[in-house]
Motif scaffolding. Structure first.
Motif, PDB file in Angstrom:
ATOM      1  N   PHE A 372     -16.250 -34.183  39.215  1.00 46.41           N
ATOM      2  CA  PHE A 372     -15.117 -34.757  39.941  1.00 46.41           C
ATOM      3  C   PHE A 372     -13.861 -33.965  39.597  1.00 46.41           C
ATOM      4  O   PHE A 372     -13.496 -33.842  38.425  1.00 46.41           O
ATOM      5  CB  PHE A 372     -14.900 -36.218  39.544  1.00 46.41           C
ATOM      6  N   GLY A 373     -13.199 -33.433  40.634  1.00 45.09           N
ATOM      7  CA  GLY A 373     -11.874 -32.859  40.439  1.00 45.09           C
ATOM      8  C   GLY A 373     -10.849 -33.956  40.637  1.00 45.09           C
ATOM      9  O   GLY A 373     -11.002 -34.806  41.523  1.00 45.09           O
ATOM     10  N   HIS A 374      -9.822 -33.988  39.802  1.00 43.60           N
ATOM     11  CA  HIS A 374      -8.782 -35.010  39.895  1.00 43.60           C
ATOM     12  C   HIS A 374      -7.437 -34.350  40.177  1.00 43.60           C
ATOM     13  O   HIS A 374      -7.114 -33.304  39.611  1.00 43.60           O
ATOM     14  CB  HIS A 374      -8.667 -35.798  38.587  1.00 43.60           C
ATOM     15  N   GLY A 375      -6.645 -34.985  41.020  1.00 40.96           N
ATOM     16  CA  GLY A 375      -5.310 -34.473  41.311  1.00 40.96           C
ATOM     17  C   GLY A 375      -4.465 -35.549  41.945  1.00 40.96           C
ATOM     18  O   GLY A 375      -4.985 -36.543  42.459  1.00 40.96           O
ATOM     19  N   ARG A 376      -3.166 -35.346  41.961  1.00 39.42           N
ATOM     20  CA  ARG A 376      -2.277 -36.333  42.552  1.00 39.42           C
ATOM     21  C   ARG A 376      -2.400 -36.373  44.071  1.00 39.42           C
ATOM     22  O   ARG A 376      -1.963 -37.327  44.705  1.00 39.42           O
ATOM     23  CB  ARG A 376      -0.832 -36.059  42.132  1.00 39.42           C
ATOM     24  N   THR A 377      -2.985 -35.336  44.651  1.00 45.27           N
ATOM     25  CA  THR A 377      -3.266 -35.305  46.092  1.00 45.27           C
ATOM     26  C   THR A 377      -4.697 -34.824  46.278  1.00 45.27           C
ATOM     27  O   THR A 377      -5.310 -34.262  45.358  1.00 45.27           O
ATOM     28  CB  THR A 377      -2.324 -34.356  46.843  1.00 45.27           C
ATOM     29  N   LEU A 378      -5.237 -35.028  47.476  1.00 47.36           N
ATOM     30  CA  LEU A 378      -6.580 -34.543  47.750  1.00 47.36           C
ATOM     31  C   LEU A 378      -6.628 -33.023  47.622  1.00 47.36           C
ATOM     32  O   LEU A 378      -7.613 -32.466  47.121  1.00 47.36           O
ATOM     33  CB  LEU A 378      -7.018 -34.969  49.154  1.00 47.36           C
ATOM     34  N   LYS A 379      -5.583 -32.353  48.048  1.00 49.32           N
ATOM     35  CA  LYS A 379      -5.530 -30.893  47.919  1.00 49.32           C
ATOM     36  C   LYS A 379      -5.658 -30.479  46.462  1.00 49.32           C
ATOM     37  O   LYS A 379      -6.441 -29.581  46.121  1.00 49.32           O
ATOM     38  CB  LYS A 379      -4.220 -30.358  48.511  1.00 49.32           C
ATOM     39  N   ASP A 380      -4.896 -31.124  45.584  1.00 52.15           N
ATOM     40  CA  ASP A 380      -4.962 -30.790  44.158  1.00 52.15           C
ATOM     41  C   ASP A 380      -6.337 -31.101  43.579  1.00 52.15           C
ATOM     42  O   ASP A 380      -6.851 -30.355  42.732  1.00 52.15           O
ATOM     43  CB  ASP A 380      -3.893 -31.560  43.381  1.00 52.15           C
ATOM     44  N   ALA A 381      -6.930 -32.210  44.009  1.00 50.50           N
ATOM     45  CA  ALA A 381      -8.259 -32.577  43.515  1.00 50.50           C
ATOM     46  C   ALA A 381      -9.297 -31.548  43.948  1.00 50.50           C
ATOM     47  O   ALA A 381     -10.178 -31.166  43.168  1.00 50.50           O
ATOM     48  CB  ALA A 381      -8.635 -33.970  44.017  1.00 50.50           C
ATOM     49  N   LYS A 382      -9.202 -31.078  45.181  1.00 49.14           N
ATOM     50  CA  LYS A 382     -10.143 -30.077  45.666  1.00 49.14           C
ATOM     51  C   LYS A 382      -9.949 -28.744  44.946  1.00 49.14           C
ATOM     52  O   LYS A 382     -10.921 -28.023  44.666  1.00 49.14           O
ATOM     53  CB  LYS A 382      -9.987 -29.890  47.181  1.00 49.14           C
ATOM     54  N   ILE A 383      -8.697 -28.411  44.647  1.00 44.01           N
ATOM     55  CA  ILE A 383      -8.438 -27.191  43.881  1.00 44.01           C
ATOM     56  C   ILE A 383      -9.097 -27.289  42.509  1.00 44.01           C
ATOM     57  O   ILE A 383      -9.724 -26.331  42.033  1.00 44.01           O
ATOM     58  CB  ILE A 383      -6.928 -26.946  43.745  1.00 44.01           C
ATOM     59  N   ALA A 384      -8.978 -28.452  41.863  1.00 48.47           N
ATOM     60  CA  ALA A 384      -9.611 -28.638  40.559  1.00 48.47           C
ATOM     61  C   ALA A 384     -11.124 -28.465  40.660  1.00 48.47           C
ATOM     62  O   ALA A 384     -11.757 -27.866  39.786  1.00 48.47           O
ATOM     63  CB  ALA A 384      -9.264 -30.013  39.994  1.00 48.47           C
ATOM     64  N   SER A 385     -11.728 -28.978  41.734  1.00 43.83           N
ATOM     65  CA  SER A 385     -13.170 -28.806  41.927  1.00 43.83           C
ATOM     66  C   SER A 385     -13.527 -27.342  42.166  1.00 43.83           C
ATOM     67  O   SER A 385     -14.528 -26.839  41.636  1.00 43.83           O
ATOM     68  CB  SER A 385     -13.649 -29.655  43.109  1.00 43.83           C
ATOM     69  N   ASP A 386     -12.724 -26.656  42.969  1.00 45.14           N
ATOM     70  CA  ASP A 386     -12.955 -25.220  43.203  1.00 45.14           C
ATOM     71  C   ASP A 386     -12.909 -24.457  41.883  1.00 45.14           C
ATOM     72  O   ASP A 386     -13.759 -23.603  41.605  1.00 45.14           O
ATOM     73  CB  ASP A 386     -11.894 -24.654  44.150  1.00 45.14           C
ATOM     74  N   LYS A 431       6.190 -38.553  46.130  1.00 46.73           N
ATOM     75  CA  LYS A 431       6.586 -39.608  47.050  1.00 46.73           C
ATOM     76  C   LYS A 431       6.140 -40.962  46.499  1.00 46.73           C
ATOM     77  O   LYS A 431       5.292 -41.025  45.606  1.00 46.73           O
ATOM     78  CB  LYS A 431       5.991 -39.335  48.429  1.00 46.73           C
ATOM     79  N   PRO A 432       6.671 -42.053  47.032  1.00 45.69           N
ATOM     80  CA  PRO A 432       6.364 -43.377  46.460  1.00 45.69           C
ATOM     81  C   PRO A 432       4.886 -43.728  46.399  1.00 45.69           C
ATOM     82  O   PRO A 432       4.447 -44.418  45.487  1.00 45.69           O
ATOM     83  CB  PRO A 432       7.115 -44.336  47.390  1.00 45.69           C
ATOM     84  N   LEU A 433       4.111 -43.251  47.372  1.00 47.46           N
ATOM     85  CA  LEU A 433       2.687 -43.600  47.416  1.00 47.46           C
ATOM     86  C   LEU A 433       1.783 -42.413  47.082  1.00 47.46           C
ATOM     87  O   LEU A 433       0.573 -42.452  47.334  1.00 47.46           O
ATOM     88  CB  LEU A 433       2.311 -44.165  48.788  1.00 47.46           C
ATOM     89  N   THR A 434       2.333 -41.366  46.490  1.00 44.63           N
ATOM     90  CA  THR A 434       1.519 -40.220  46.102  1.00 44.63           C
ATOM     91  C   THR A 434       0.390 -40.672  45.174  1.00 44.63           C
ATOM     92  O   THR A 434       0.606 -41.441  44.242  1.00 44.63           O
ATOM     93  CB  THR A 434       2.379 -39.160  45.389  1.00 44.63           C
ATOM     94  N   GLY A 435      -0.807 -40.200  45.450  1.00 46.91           N
ATOM     95  CA  GLY A 435      -1.961 -40.544  44.622  1.00 46.91           C
ATOM     96  C   GLY A 435      -2.676 -41.800  45.051  1.00 46.91           C
ATOM     97  O   GLY A 435      -3.712 -42.143  44.486  1.00 46.91           O
ATOM     98  N   GLN A 436      -2.146 -42.508  46.049  1.00 45.90           N
ATOM     99  CA  GLN A 436      -2.756 -43.764  46.468  1.00 45.90           C
ATOM    100  C   GLN A 436      -3.552 -43.588  47.771  1.00 45.90           C
ATOM    101  O   GLN A 436      -3.238 -42.745  48.605  1.00 45.90           O
ATOM    102  CB  GLN A 436      -1.697 -44.845  46.643  1.00 45.90           C
ATOM    103  N   VAL A 437      -4.566 -44.440  47.910  1.00 46.94           N
ATOM    104  CA  VAL A 437      -5.424 -44.430  49.098  1.00 46.94           C
ATOM    105  C   VAL A 437      -5.261 -45.761  49.812  1.00 46.94           C
ATOM    106  O   VAL A 437      -5.411 -46.823  49.202  1.00 46.94           O
ATOM    107  CB  VAL A 437      -6.900 -44.230  48.705  1.00 46.94           C
TER     108      VAL A 437
END
Length: 684
Positions: A372-386, A431-437
């Motif tokens: 699992f890649g983790h990040g404050r955004t999906l982009k960051d999480a995918k970068i961590a996985s890459d 942003k106020p909801l960064t990291g939330q789904v």
């Protein structure tokens, strides 16, 4: 590794850019930079850099010898000429005579000598490119090269693999000092075709773009072939549970464990990106995976993405999932403790004022499943996985020819906490909801789509659920921020569950539910057939209950609270004639929202409702407006603005109410009226 140079493609790029006023040197520099940047085993997410020495004209018409070098923030795979800002060579070369130059002064020197002052900051390795005499210089963090340099006694191995064709440069943090030492190594033997930087990567150079590129591919292949010829068998595998849990079973638990608590009831949440393949699983099933993960990153550049390295957790037993949350949290706590000690120990070595980054892992290895890649955004999480995939490739190869021994964490610290990176982080305001789904039902309708778009604009990733999958996808595209659309009949529990499972699969969990879907049936209640009333209850009550149950299930696993938001309509408070089939289940949904507030407040889960009225939507269609205005004996305009303010209320107004409730961390069991003013529908 395949050499991708193609004469026809190179010539076409030169011709295409010539029509835009870009010279041949720079055009070919763009061409080979893209070739390098498109190969993740060489360059990943901002890593690596290239340059060429040429001439450029400033705004006054004066011509200068310049270094065109990759600019900060540019991705080599898609770079354009403006991503290679031109810096005056004279000043760069003069800097070699200095005894010392701070990072801040180095950046100032480079910026003050840009031909175009609006250009991005030149690479931190600009001076190294400048001090080498070659016209074209390439730098990558090849995983094959890292397998050779990430050894305890790497210098003799480098000599064995590359002979006298490559110069050896000991590890030095990128910047002025590295540039001087690398240039000295080259000057001591100008016959070398490149430089191997210990614990770091490779530089190659040439008189033209093709020569520098060809040399890069050649020496990467030399390293790959050495690993293939000399690789030893892989380490023993760890024992796995007889029945493994599924990724979706543990994703919310893991996502909640890596959220950063910022005060009572407030969390900086992460998005999780699950990645798996036969190669990934084969590697992380190693009996020594925890030890390898603890050793660190394969090249210092990765610390910006995955901190000091991955976290490894045990394989999850499907029959013991109830115990797994404690196991995961204990591993996260250990990672945080180690990271905090790493920061405090190294920070105390000087008087520089630093702010510790959040100590949570950015990459989690789960034997038997994947990572699992983790990040404050999906982009960051995918970068961590890459990055994780390339870390695995480099470590696997390093272990094959010796023992993975990367840069020490003490030496890693100055790069992770580079002053310029700290300044960049300080200016980054989430942003106020960064990291939330957030998941919204009826998401393709007017209110659902407006709410999803507003939440996405405030940082959330939106899961837009609608009966029509094409419309859901269209609404997700309009919302942006890597939102997704999911088609589902939410009156069917299995399809509702599948929609939430999709949210977990893509983002790792759910934090906000906007239970919005609904439809209206007309008729006097005493004459209404049971089938119609039951159909209305399925959509206007039971679907809300189903959505809330699924959301709460995930939120409890995450352990970071959450918020349930229900669209209950003014009909729940102030029923209209011939509208009982709609109003009665909506009234039940209003009290459902309060029951959730009562039952789950202790877990940090808030539950609020919006009772909106007369919003143009798929429910309140033009035909419905005509019918309802006729029933009340008023014009359609009077009907739509028949409130205390005398103004029509829109879907955007409802979305604003939902956003307010999502952000109001001390508000639960609230009902917000969005109707322009209707005393009969006001609760208090």
């Amino acid at each position: 590794m395949k050499n991708l140079w193609n004469d026809a493609d190179a010539e076409k790029m030169v011709a295409d850019y010539a029509r835009k006023g870009v010279g041949g040197d720079l055009a070919l520099r763009v061409y080979t930079t893209r070739l390098l940047g498109g190969e993740p085993r060489l360059v990943l997410h901002g890593g690596g850099n290239t340059s060429c020495k040429t001439k450029a004209t400033d705004l006054l018409g004066d011509e200068w010898d310049v270094l065109c070098v990759k600019g900060s923030g540019w991705d080599m795979a898609v770079i354009e000429p403006q991503g290679l800002p031109a810096v005056k060579m004279g000043a760069l070369l003069k800097a070699r005579g200095l005894d010392k130059l701070s990072d801040e002064d180095m950046v100032a020197l480079q910026r003050s000598n840009l031909i175009d002052p609006a250009s991005p900051n030149p690479s931190v390795e600009t001076l190294l490119h400048a001090f080498l005499p070659h016209k074209f210089v390439d730098h990558t963090h090849s995983t094959a090269i890292l397998a050779i340099v990430d050894q305890e006694d790497s210098k003799p191995l480098i000599k064995t693999v590359f002979g006298d064709k490559m110069g050896y440069v000991p590890y030095i943090k990128p910047g002025f000092d590295l540039a001087k030492v690398a240039a000295d190594v080259y000057d001591a033997d100008p016959s070398v075709e490149g430089l191997i930087l210990d614990k770091h990567g490779i530089f190659t150079f040439g008189d033209d773009a093709r020569q520098a590129y060809d040399r890069m591919i050649h020496y990467v292949n030399v390293a790959e072939e050495y690993v293939a010829r000399n690789g030893k068998p892989q380490a023993a595998k760890a024992a796995l549970p007889a029945k493994l849990a599924k990724p979706g079973d543990i994703a919310p638990t893991l996502r909640g464990a890596v959220a950063v608590a910022r005060g009572e009831g407030h969390f900086d949440r992460m998005i999780s990106d699950f990645r798996t393949s036969a190669a990934i699983v084969d590697f992380i099933n190693s009996a020594k995976i925890s030890e390898l993960a603890a050793r660190g990153v394969s090249t210092p550049d990765l610390s910006i993405r995955i901190k000091t390295g991955p976290m490894a957790v045990p394989a999850p037993d499907a029959d013991k999932l109830g115990d797994y949350k404690a196991v995961v949290r204990s591993h996260v706590e250990a990672f945080v403790k180690d990271y905090t000690a790493y920061f405090e120990t190294n920070d105390a070595l000087d008087d520089v004022k630093r702010t510790m980054l959040d100590p949570m892992p950015r990459l989690t290895l789960v034997p038997g499943l994947g990572m699992f890649g983790h990040g404050r955004t999906l982009k960051d999480a995918k970068i961590a996985s890459d990055v994780g995939e390339m870390w695995i490739e480099a470590v696997r190869a390093a272990e094959a020819v010796g023992n993975f021994h990367p840069l020490s964490k003490a030496d890693l610290f100055p790069l992770e906490y580079w002053s310029l990176e700290q300044a960049k982080l300080a200016s980054n305001k989430p942003k106020p909801l960064t990291g939330q789904v957030m998941l919204v039902t009826g998401g393709a309708g007017a209110i659902g789509a407006a709410t999803a778009k507003l939440f996405a604009a405030n940082g959330a990733h939106a899961v837009i659920v609608d009966l029509d999958p094409a419309k859901a996808a269209e609404a997700a595209k309009a919302a942006g921020n890597n939102s997704i659309g999911v088609g589902a009949d939410i009156t069917k529990p299995a399809e509702m569950r599948a929609a939430f499972d999709k949210a977990v699969a893509v983002y790792g969990g759910v934090d906000i539910l906007v239970s919005n879907a609904g439809a209206a049936w007309e008729g006097r209640i005493g004459e209404l057939d049971d089938g119609t009333l039951r159909k209305s209850f399925e959509l206007n009550f039971f679907a809300h209950q189903s959505a809330a149950q699924n959301a709460v299930r995930i939120m409890l696993e995450q352990g970071t609270g959450g918020v349930l938001l229900f669209n209950t309509s003014k009909q729940a408070i102030n029923p209209g004639p011939k509208f009982g089939a709609y109003g009665i289940p909506k009234a039940a949904t209003l009290f459902l929202s309060r029951q959730y507030a009562l039952d789950y407040g202790a877990y940090g889960i808030r539950s609020n409702a919006v009772n909106a009225d007369r919003i143009r939507s798929g429910l309140l269609t033009d035909a419905m407006i005509a019918s309802r205005s006729g029933a009340r004996g008023v014009s359609e305009k009077e009907y739509m603005s028949g409130n205390l303010l005398g103004q029509e209320v829109t879907a955007d107004d409802v979305a604003q109410a939902f956003l307010h409730q999502a952000l109001a961390e001390r508000t639960t069991a609230d009902v917000t009226t969005v109707d322009g003013g209707n005393i009969a529908a006001a609760l208090r």
